[in-house]
Design a protein around this motif. Structure first.
Motif, PDB file in Angstrom:
ATOM      1  N   PRO A 425       0.817  -1.217   0.000  1.00 36.97           N
ATOM      2  CA  PRO A 425       0.000   0.000   0.000  1.00 36.97           C
ATOM      3  C   PRO A 425       0.848   1.263   0.000  1.00 36.97           C
ATOM      4  O   PRO A 425       1.998   1.266   0.442  1.00 36.97           O
ATOM      5  N   VAL A 426       0.249   2.341  -0.499  1.00 36.85           N
ATOM      6  CA  VAL A 426       0.900   3.645  -0.488  1.00 36.85           C
ATOM      7  C   VAL A 426       0.902   4.174   0.940  1.00 36.85           C
ATOM      8  O   VAL A 426       0.040   3.834   1.749  1.00 36.85           O
ATOM      9  N   ARG A 427       1.877   5.021   1.251  1.00 35.22           N
ATOM     10  CA  ARG A 427       1.988   5.587   2.591  1.00 35.22           C
ATOM     11  C   ARG A 427       0.704   6.340   2.957  1.00 35.22           C
ATOM     12  O   ARG A 427      -0.078   6.744   2.106  1.00 35.22           O
ATOM     13  N   PHE A 428       0.529   6.552   4.248  1.00 36.05           N
ATOM     14  CA  PHE A 428      -0.645   7.268   4.740  1.00 36.05           C
ATOM     15  C   PHE A 428      -0.693   8.692   4.174  1.00 36.05           C
ATOM     16  O   PHE A 428       0.334   9.362   4.048  1.00 36.05           O
ATOM     17  N   THR A 429      -1.906   9.141   3.877  1.00 40.20           N
ATOM     18  CA  THR A 429      -2.116  10.561   3.620  1.00 40.20           C
ATOM     19  C   THR A 429      -2.197  11.284   4.963  1.00 40.20           C
ATOM     20  O   THR A 429      -2.279  10.654   6.028  1.00 40.20           O
ATOM     21  N   VAL A 430      -2.184  12.615   4.912  1.00 41.75           N
ATOM     22  CA  VAL A 430      -2.299  13.387   6.151  1.00 41.75           C
ATOM     23  C   VAL A 430      -3.626  13.076   6.838  1.00 41.75           C
ATOM     24  O   VAL A 430      -3.691  12.897   8.064  1.00 41.75           O
ATOM     25  N   ASP A 431      -4.722  13.010   6.070  1.00 38.75           N
ATOM     26  CA  ASP A 431      -6.034  12.700   6.645  1.00 38.75           C
ATOM     27  C   ASP A 431      -6.015  11.351   7.355  1.00 38.75           C
ATOM     28  O   ASP A 431      -6.555  11.202   8.458  1.00 38.75           O
ATOM     29  N   GLU A 432      -5.421  10.344   6.708  1.00 34.64           N
ATOM     30  CA  GLU A 432      -5.408   8.993   7.281  1.00 34.64           C
ATOM     31  C   GLU A 432      -4.574   8.938   8.552  1.00 34.64           C
ATOM     32  O   GLU A 432      -4.992   8.336   9.547  1.00 34.64           O
ATOM     33  N   ALA A 433      -3.407   9.564   8.525  1.00 41.31           N
ATOM     34  CA  ALA A 433      -2.566   9.572   9.716  1.00 41.31           C
ATOM     35  C   ALA A 433      -3.248  10.300  10.863  1.00 41.31           C
ATOM     36  O   ALA A 433      -3.237   9.833  12.012  1.00 41.31           O
ATOM     37  N   CYS A 434      -3.867  11.440  10.560  1.00 41.90           N
ATOM     38  CA  CYS A 434      -4.549  12.210  11.605  1.00 41.90           C
ATOM     39  C   CYS A 434      -5.723  11.440  12.190  1.00 41.90           C
ATOM     40  O   CYS A 434      -5.948  11.452  13.405  1.00 41.90           O
ATOM     41  N   ALA A 435      -6.493  10.782  11.335  1.00 43.42           N
ATOM     42  CA  ALA A 435      -7.678  10.062  11.813  1.00 43.42           C
ATOM     43  C   ALA A 435      -7.296   8.982  12.816  1.00 43.42           C
ATOM     44  O   ALA A 435      -7.912   8.860  13.881  1.00 43.42           O
ATOM     45  N   LEU A 436      -6.269   8.186  12.495  1.00 41.20           N
ATOM     46  CA  LEU A 436      -5.890   7.095  13.399  1.00 41.20           C
ATOM     47  C   LEU A 436      -5.145   7.598  14.631  1.00 41.20           C
ATOM     48  O   LEU A 436      -5.448   7.201  15.758  1.00 41.20           O
ATOM     49  N   LEU A 437      -4.165   8.478  14.436  1.00 38.31           N
ATOM     50  CA  LEU A 437      -3.354   8.920  15.574  1.00 38.31           C
ATOM     51  C   LEU A 437      -4.159   9.789  16.533  1.00 38.31           C
ATOM     52  O   LEU A 437      -3.986   9.702  17.758  1.00 38.31           O
ATOM     53  N   THR A 438      -5.058  10.619  16.008  1.00 34.12           N
ATOM     54  CA  THR A 438      -5.927  11.404  16.893  1.00 34.12           C
ATOM     55  C   THR A 438      -6.873  10.482  17.652  1.00 34.12           C
ATOM     56  O   THR A 438      -7.151  10.690  18.835  1.00 34.12           O
ATOM     57  N   GLY A 439      -7.370   9.452  16.962  1.00 29.10           N
ATOM     58  CA  GLY A 439      -8.226   8.487  17.639  1.00 29.10           C
ATOM     59  C   GLY A 439      -7.513   7.774  18.767  1.00 29.10           C
ATOM     60  O   GLY A 439      -8.058   7.599  19.865  1.00 29.10           O
ATOM     61  N   LEU A 440      -6.273   7.358  18.528  1.00 24.53           N
ATOM     62  CA  LEU A 440      -5.501   6.683  19.577  1.00 24.53           C
ATOM     63  C   LEU A 440      -5.244   7.610  20.754  1.00 24.53           C
ATOM     64  O   LEU A 440      -5.324   7.200  21.921  1.00 24.53           O
ATOM     65  N   GLU A 441      -4.937   8.882  20.467  1.00 25.80           N
ATOM     66  CA  GLU A 441      -4.704   9.833  21.561  1.00 25.80           C
ATOM     67  C   GLU A 441      -5.980  10.047  22.370  1.00 25.80           C
ATOM     68  O   GLU A 441      -5.947  10.158  23.601  1.00 25.80           O
ATOM     69  N   THR A 442      -7.122  10.065  21.692  1.00 28.85           N
ATOM     70  CA  THR A 442      -8.390  10.248  22.385  1.00 28.85           C
ATOM     71  C   THR A 442      -8.674   9.097  23.344  1.00 28.85           C
ATOM     72  O   THR A 442      -9.231   9.290  24.432  1.00 28.85           O
ATOM     73  N   LEU A 443      -8.287   7.880  22.952  1.00 26.94           N
ATOM     74  CA  LEU A 443      -8.540   6.711  23.800  1.00 26.94           C
ATOM     75  C   LEU A 443      -7.746   6.741  25.096  1.00 26.94           C
ATOM     76  O   LEU A 443      -8.022   5.965  26.009  1.00 26.94           O
ATOM     77  N   ASN A 444      -6.752   7.622  25.198  1.00 28.62           N
ATOM     78  CA  ASN A 444      -6.002   7.753  26.455  1.00 28.62           C
ATOM     79  C   ASN A 444      -6.902   8.170  27.607  1.00 28.62           C
ATOM     80  O   ASN A 444      -6.538   8.003  28.777  1.00 28.62           O
ATOM     81  N   GLY A 445      -8.068   8.733  27.286  1.00 30.70           N
ATOM     82  CA  GLY A 445      -8.994   9.141  28.336  1.00 30.70           C
ATOM     83  C   GLY A 445      -9.745   7.991  28.965  1.00 30.70           C
ATOM     84  O   GLY A 445     -10.500   8.198  29.930  1.00 30.70           O
TER      85      GLY A 445
END
Length: 661
Positions: A425-445
């Protein structure tokens, strides 16, 4: 893009990936473009556009020249795409890491970031087979983006374009046009904020999305650069919480039990005398706008007296709602297909992106049924077969059998034996990276996830795989999803695990009453900062959803839960369960309120020229719809049944009369 252009780009990509020394423009013109027109200028423009499109898909086209020659000489310049520089590194995940990642990807239940998260997840599945995992009970959080403004700002921010929008200033109460370079979007105190450089003020500023009074315009011809390593969560963390304020509100006697729970009576004579049939109460709040939205929904049952800022905000909402209700009905046409949720119209560009994900997915998931593959990609089997037919006709210049992609399906099961270096697969786009990494950071709560090692380890793996795109994930921050009161949540979670029945004392805001009921809890989930649990209600004899903050008392009643009752299908859980006796209502929504069609699971929508839409929505109870219209202050109105629309307007006008017209 036309279909022919989609095929041409795919063939150009395969040709440039499978050449070691590069191909000259003349070779590409004959073998890929089949162009014999002789118009060098037109072909040159087409080739430059195609190279730019490939870059947008994540493939950097390298220019190779012989020693001593210039890139300006087309006869000596060659082009190729490196096989490693554009690819997503292999990411191996444990079952625990897959569980956390699935939760993070499903946080964005809809909208552009939801699509980006699904795309990123498929790319990871192409690096390794998805483990069979079960989502944990009581950990199903969701993020609800703040309408169309959120979508437009995210798109502009990731493309680094300034935006312009009308804004109701909190300090002056006046509407002003603002032009901003968006640096980040984040949730704080239950509200979404845009942080960026305000060009008119020539300084960084914060803007609350709920105060946008019109659509966002993207200045696509302009660009900007955000500060390096900008982190919107850290920036919003420095925002002080608004101070507690006291509001004076007249409330109709015997009504609004939920508001009364938070209020205290005003001593007689200390703040004037309320009208007959009303009681004067004091309510504390931090955010006047939030309280104004609530009070507007109560119509004539509540009248704000102080501060004047609050009364003015309620009047503003009611006047906008009344004007929208009285406006002429628009012309609209529903499409033939039923609608489950809002989706952007698919384009040929979407098809090419999907095909570039499809090949590596099939390589690593051989033999899946075509219906399963279509479901994974969110398309119909017919659309998927269209993709496959284009793919099997694509390949290296010459078109010999061994030069083509070899994909076939037997009895509905899809196999690929020749991938032509599209297997990764092609590397992540900015949208894709943000969607997953922001989601993971949110789960810290969520303590039960943050305490384990899977959340931290999968975050580090994705950061490494995302590279530069991952560094820009700091421009987005989700809400704090941890429950404010964990006591009720813990009781419900234990009952779900032990399959035991609960006795509830519950406040229903729509019915404005408190009731007792026995329920079989099935699953817990959240929407932004609000937590719910789905349960079988023995009083209603059906599935219902209960807000944890409206549960006044809860305890096990000693009975086991009914073994035959199961949670509703699908993830995430729906807030509203359709029934056969529901009333079908036609609701007109402005561009700003269009997201309500998703919130209430509209079955059909008809788009309007101004960006709004008409939505067909089913409601179990229509008595509260006047409150719904008043609350949204000019973003929603009822078209049919006409009696409901009239009732809503009467409700709003009666409320305005309490404010003197």
């Amino acid at each position: 893009m036309s279909v022919s252009r989609t095929e041409r780009l795919l063939n150009l990509l395969i040709a440039l990936l499978n050449t070691k020394y590069g191909l000259r423009r003349a070779e590409l013109r004959v073998k890929v473009y089949h162009d014999t027109s002789g118009n060098d200028v037109a072909f040159g423009r087409m080739f430059e556009r195609d190279k730019n499109d490939l870059r947008q898909f994540g493939f950097d086209v390298e220019t190779v020249t012989d020693h001593g020659w210039s890139e300006d000489d087309p006869a000596t310049t060659r082009y190729r795409i490196g096989k490693e520089s554009n690819r997503l590194p292999d990411v191996q995940l444990s079952p625990g890491e897959w569980t956390v990642l699935l939760l993070a990807s499903q946080l964005w239940e809809r909208a552009a970031l939801g699509t980006a998260a699904a795309n990123a997840l498929r790319k990871l599945q192409a690096s390794g087979t998805l483990s069979d995992v079960e989502l944990p009970v009581g950990v199903q959080p969701r993020i609800r983006p703040a309408g169309q403004a959120f979508e437009d700002v995210v798109a502009a921010m990731h493309a680094q374009h300034p935006v312009s929008f009308p804004y109701l200033a909190g300090t002056t109460g006046k509407e002003e046009q603002r032009t901003v370079e968006p640096w980040g979007l984040g949730s704080r105190f239950g509200q979404w904020y845009l942080t960026g450089y305000d060009r008119s003020r020539k300084a960084p500023r914060h803007f609350r999305l709920s105060r946008f009074t019109g659509p966002v315009s993207v200045l696509e011809k302009e660009t900007y650069s955000a500060p390096p390593n900008f982190n919107v969560r850290a920036e919003l963390g420095r925002l002080p919480e608004l101070p507690l304020r006291t509001a004076v509100v007249d409330v109709r006697e015997g009504r609004l039990l939920g508001l009364r729970r938070r209020a205290t009576p005003v001593p007689a004579g200390s703040a004037g005398t309320p009208d007959a049939g009303y009681e004067r109460l004091e309510v504390t709040c931090r955010d006047v706008e939030v309280l104004a939205e609530e009070l507007a929904s109560y119509g004539p049952d509540a009248v704000a007296h102080a501060p004047e800022e609050l009364a003015s905000a309620v009047r503003h909402r009611l006047r906008n709602a009344a004007a929208f209700c009285a406006a002429p009905s628009p012309a609209y046409t529903f499409g033939d297909a039923p609608r489950g949720r809002a989706v952007r119209k698919r384009t040929s560009e979407d098809q090419l992106k999907r095909m570039l994900q499809l090949v590596p997915f099939l390589v690593h998931n051989q033999g899946l049924h075509i219906q399963d593959v279509a479901a994974r990609f969110g398309v119909t089997p017919g659309e998927l077969e269209s993709d496959l037919r284009i793919l099997i006709c694509s390949g290296l210049p010459g078109g010999y059998p061994d030069d083509l992609l070899d994909i076939h399906w037997e009895e509905g099961h899809v196999y690929i034996t020749q991938d032509l270096d599209l297997k990764r697969p092609v590397r992540f786009t900015v949208d894709e990276a943000c969607a997953l990494l922001t989601g993971l950071e949110t789960l810290n709560g969520l303590p039960e996830l943050a305490e384990g090692g899977a959340l931290e380890s999968v975050t580090l793996k994705l950061m490494a795989a995302a590279g530069e795109e991952g560094l820009r994930a700091g421009s987005l921050a989700g809400p704090e999803v941890g429950p404010a009161d964990s006591a009720v949540l813990d009781v419900v979670r234990v009952a779900i695990q032990e399959r035991s029945q609960l006795r509830l004392v519950y406040f229903s805001a729509q019915r404005d009453q408190v009731s007792e009921r026995d329920v079989d809890p099935l699953r817990l989930y959240s929407l932004d900062i609000t937590w719910y649990f789905e349960a079988y209600c023995h009083s209603a004899q059906g599935l219902r959803n209960f807000r944890l903050d409206r549960v006044q008392e809860v305890h096990p009643n000693g009975n086991p839960a009914s073994t035959q009752v199961r949670a509703g299908e699908g993830f995430p859980a729906k807030l509203f369960t359709p029934n056969d006796d529901d009333t079908t209502v036609l609701v007109q929504l402005t561009r700003q309120g269009a997201g309500l069609a998703d919130d209430y699971y509209a079955e059909r929508v008809a788009p309007l020229p101004d960006g709004g839409l008409v939505a067909e929505i089913r409601f179990a109870s229509t008595a509260w719809l006047p409150m719904f219209v008043a609350q949204h202050g000019g973003s929603a109105r009822i078209l049919e049944p006409s009696g409901l629309g009239t009732a809503a307007l009467d409700w709003i006008e009666a409320a305005l009369a309490r404010y003197g017209g």
